[in-house]
Scaffold this motif. Structure first.
Motif, PDB file in Angstrom:
ATOM      1  N   GLU A  68      58.111  25.178   9.309  1.00  0.00           N
ATOM      2  CA  GLU A  68      57.988  25.436   7.791  1.00  0.00           C
ATOM      3  C   GLU A  68      56.412  23.464   7.698  1.00  0.00           C
ATOM      4  N   ASP A  69      57.192  22.660   8.194  1.00  0.00           N
ATOM      5  CA  ASP A  69      56.027  21.611   8.152  1.00  0.00           C
ATOM      6  C   ASP A  69      55.359  21.314   8.985  1.00  0.00           C
ATOM      7  N   GLN A  70      53.827  21.221   9.476  1.00  0.00           N
ATOM      8  CA  GLN A  70      53.393  21.295  10.791  1.00  0.00           C
ATOM      9  C   GLN A  70      53.916  19.436  11.449  1.00  0.00           C
ATOM     10  N   GLU A  71      53.429  18.381  10.442  1.00  0.00           N
ATOM     11  CA  GLU A  71      53.937  17.491  10.540  1.00  0.00           C
ATOM     12  C   GLU A  71      55.477  17.154  11.375  1.00  0.00           C
ATOM     13  N   GLU A  72      56.094  17.471  11.382  1.00  0.00           N
ATOM     14  CA  GLU A  72      57.815  17.785  11.688  1.00  0.00           C
ATOM     15  C   GLU A  72      57.551  18.732  12.548  1.00  0.00           C
ATOM     16  N   ARG A  73      56.480  19.436  12.988  1.00  0.00           N
ATOM     17  CA  ARG A  73      56.649  20.013  13.873  1.00  0.00           C
ATOM     18  C   ARG A  73      56.275  19.302  15.069  1.00  0.00           C
ATOM     19  N   ALA A  74      55.091  18.630  15.249  1.00  0.00           N
ATOM     20  CA  ALA A  74      54.499  17.848  15.869  1.00  0.00           C
ATOM     21  C   ALA A  74      55.554  16.490  16.386  1.00  0.00           C
ATOM     22  N   LYS A  75      56.467  16.379  14.975  1.00  0.00           N
ATOM     23  CA  LYS A  75      57.401  15.175  15.328  1.00  0.00           C
ATOM     24  C   LYS A  75      58.065  15.435  16.608  1.00  0.00           C
ATOM     25  N   ALA A  76      58.946  17.246  16.565  1.00  0.00           N
ATOM     26  CA  ALA A  76      59.760  17.488  17.593  1.00  0.00           C
ATOM     27  C   ALA A  76      59.504  17.991  18.298  1.00  0.00           C
ATOM     28  N   ARG A  77      58.142  17.528  18.864  1.00  0.00           N
ATOM     29  CA  ARG A  77      57.306  17.682  19.925  1.00  0.00           C
ATOM     30  C   ARG A  77      57.010  16.964  20.883  1.00  0.00           C
ATOM     31  N   LYS A  78      56.951  16.176  20.183  1.00  0.00           N
ATOM     32  CA  LYS A  78      56.679  14.983  20.966  1.00  0.00           C
ATOM     33  C   LYS A  78      57.936  14.126  21.798  1.00  0.00           C
ATOM     34  N   GLU A  79      59.115  14.367  20.530  1.00  0.00           N
ATOM     35  CA  GLU A  79      60.408  13.731  20.851  1.00  0.00           C
ATOM     36  C   GLU A  79      61.125  14.461  22.027  1.00  0.00           C
ATOM     37  N   LEU A  80      60.549  15.849  21.823  1.00  0.00           N
ATOM     38  CA  LEU A  80      61.594  16.987  22.993  1.00  0.00           C
ATOM     39  C   LEU A  80      60.644  16.750  24.675  1.00  0.00           C
ATOM     40  N   THR A  81      59.520  16.455  24.226  1.00  0.00           N
ATOM     41  CA  THR A  81      58.968  16.413  25.100  1.00  0.00           C
ATOM     42  C   THR A  81      59.153  15.077  26.098  1.00  0.00           C
ATOM     43  N   GLU A  82      59.383  13.737  25.441  1.00  0.00           N
ATOM     44  CA  GLU A  82      58.862  13.086  25.856  1.00  0.00           C
ATOM     45  C   GLU A  82      60.385  12.499  26.553  1.00  0.00           C
ATOM     46  N   CYS A  83      61.835  12.712  25.799  1.00  0.00           N
ATOM     47  CA  CYS A  83      62.710  12.828  26.863  1.00  0.00           C
ATOM     48  C   CYS A  83      63.249  13.376  28.357  1.00  0.00           C
ATOM     49  N   GLY A  84      62.034  14.235  28.474  1.00  0.00           N
ATOM     50  CA  GLY A  84      61.611  14.743  30.003  1.00  0.00           C
ATOM     51  C   GLY A  84      62.796  16.250  30.134  1.00  0.00           C
TER      52      GLY A  84
ATOM     53  N   ASP B 179      71.895  25.374  30.801  1.00  0.00           N
ATOM     54  CA  ASP B 179      72.968  25.629  31.434  1.00  0.00           C
ATOM     55  C   ASP B 179      74.384  25.124  30.095  1.00  0.00           C
ATOM     56  N   THR B 180      75.419  25.606  29.638  1.00  0.00           N
ATOM     57  CA  THR B 180      75.536  25.741  28.583  1.00  0.00           C
ATOM     58  C   THR B 180      76.340  24.269  27.901  1.00  0.00           C
ATOM     59  N   ASP B 181      76.102  22.558  28.555  1.00  0.00           N
ATOM     60  CA  ASP B 181      76.019  21.905  28.144  1.00  0.00           C
ATOM     61  C   ASP B 181      74.499  21.533  27.826  1.00  0.00           C
ATOM     62  N   GLN B 182      73.424  21.813  29.000  1.00  0.00           N
ATOM     63  CA  GLN B 182      72.153  21.367  28.616  1.00  0.00           C
ATOM     64  C   GLN B 182      71.833  21.871  27.181  1.00  0.00           C
ATOM     65  N   ILE B 183      72.154  23.533  26.243  1.00  0.00           N
ATOM     66  CA  ILE B 183      72.030  23.933  25.357  1.00  0.00           C
ATOM     67  C   ILE B 183      72.445  23.395  24.058  1.00  0.00           C
ATOM     68  N   LEU B 184      73.613  23.132  24.485  1.00  0.00           N
ATOM     69  CA  LEU B 184      74.573  22.077  23.420  1.00  0.00           C
ATOM     70  C   LEU B 184      74.335  20.879  22.940  1.00  0.00           C
ATOM     71  N   LYS B 185      73.220  20.237  24.120  1.00  0.00           N
ATOM     72  CA  LYS B 185      72.703  18.711  23.544  1.00  0.00           C
ATOM     73  C   LYS B 185      71.340  19.346  23.492  1.00  0.00           C
ATOM     74  N   LEU B 186      70.397  20.190  23.159  1.00  0.00           N
ATOM     75  CA  LEU B 186      69.408  20.208  22.481  1.00  0.00           C
ATOM     76  C   LEU B 186      69.645  21.311  20.936  1.00  0.00           C
ATOM     77  N   LEU B 187      71.242  21.932  20.618  1.00  0.00           N
ATOM     78  CA  LEU B 187      71.676  22.166  20.005  1.00  0.00           C
ATOM     79  C   LEU B 187      71.580  20.752  19.027  1.00  0.00           C
ATOM     80  N   GLU B 188      72.124  19.967  19.199  1.00  0.00           N
ATOM     81  CA  GLU B 188      72.266  18.478  18.345  1.00  0.00           C
ATOM     82  C   GLU B 188      71.142  17.269  18.155  1.00  0.00           C
ATOM     83  N   ALA B 189      70.144  17.941  19.195  1.00  0.00           N
ATOM     84  CA  ALA B 189      68.478  17.527  19.135  1.00  0.00           C
ATOM     85  C   ALA B 189      67.541  17.840  18.503  1.00  0.00           C
ATOM     86  N   VAL B 190      68.029  19.071  17.604  1.00  0.00           N
ATOM     87  CA  VAL B 190      67.019  19.178  17.320  1.00  0.00           C
ATOM     88  C   VAL B 190      67.479  19.987  15.456  1.00  0.00           C
TER      89      VAL B 190
END
Length: 278
Positions: free
Chosen positions: A167-183, A89-100
């Motif tokens: 561009e950077d695989q380490e940053e991609r891995a960090k983003a994946r971990k953080e976004l997954t762990e938030c549940g 929903d709108t709030d969820q996608i706005l929250k995701l934009l802030e997270a990334v």
């Protein structure tokens, strides 16, 4: 493998049905048409939005249903409407934009069948090293806006998913971990440098289950073809799970059948061997 009557074949696009040039070969089109001649539903199941479906498929007049944005949408091409949605929903996608926001990534949001991105990021798309054919596909399918946050706030409603290219695989891995762990999200990858972020309950298997119920089909009536982790639940939901030779080892472990790679008409081969010649 036990014999079963296949009535629906779901297939991923990139890395599965499409070649590295993002094309469907004439041989594969011919085999898809032969399957449809037998009354079998051919269902693209992709991370793309409806505007990203290749012309070789949309030219098939009997093609009706497709699973889009990794299961966020099941779309009826004949009636030109969604028959199922599982979206942010709108709030969820706005929250995701802030997270990334902290990540150096090309960001885009799929919404109502189109994909929107920051105009400034589209201008420097080549810096993300996506490869010639992926870059061409992205330029053709993205609609640039000045500010995604302002656009989403103005439009409201729901969004199918967000896609990030790094561009950077380490940053991609960090983003994946953080976004997954938030549940809050389902985070998968279809390419070596991307992440695709959906509502936590969204996947291709869930959408396929809805379509099976809609068409009054059972698991033994379904064949599914894929190559990457965003196909995992779909392969498990099918009576026959086909994985490409170019697929990941994790996917091959759950396959009922491993076919040729996506540049060698692997989907066509699987349909011929497992369905048309039975």
């Amino acid at each position: 493998m036990k014999e079963q009557e296949i009535k629906l074949i779901a297939m991923d696009m990139d890395g599965t049905l499409l070649t590295s040039r993002k094309e469907v070969t004439q041989k594969t089109v011919k085999v898809l048409e032969e399957a449809m001649d037998r009354g079998i539903q051919i269902v693209p199941a992709t991370g793309r939005s409806v505007n990203g479906l290749p012309k070789e498929l949309t030219d098939l007049k009997r093609l009706r249903y497709c699973i889009l944005s990794n299961g966020a949408r099941v779309y009826d091409l004949h009636e030109q409407r969604s028959i199922y949605k599982n979206q942010l929903d709108t709030d969820q996608i706005l929250k995701l934009l802030e997270a990334v926001k902290p990540y150096h990534a090309f960001r885009s949001i799929a919404k109502d069948g189109k994909v929107y991105c920051y105009k400034e990021e589209l201008y420097r798309l080549e810096s993300f090293h996506l490869g010639e054919y992926s870059e061409e596909m992205i330029r053709a399918s993205r609609t640039p806006v000045e500010d995604l946050k302002e656009f989403i706030q103005k439009e409201g409603g729901t969004s199918e998913k967000m896609t990030l290219f790094f561009e950077d695989q380490e940053e991609r891995a960090k983003a994946r971990k953080e976004l997954t762990e938030c549940g809050l999200y389902a985070v998968v990858a279809s390419l070596k440098n991307n992440l695709e972020i959906s509502l936590h309950s969204c996947n291709k298997g869930d959408a396929l289950a809805y379509l099976m119920e809609h068409l009054d089909l059972k698991k033994e009536n379904i064949m599914a073809c894929g190559d990457a982790e965003n196909d995992y639940q779909m392969i498990e939901a099918a009576g026959i799970g086909v994985v490409m030779e170019n697929g990941s080892d994790e996917m091959k472990e759950i396959a009922d059948y491993i076919t040729d790679d996506h540049n060698s008409d692997g989907v066509a081969k699987a349909i011929e061997v497992l369905v048309l010649n039975n």
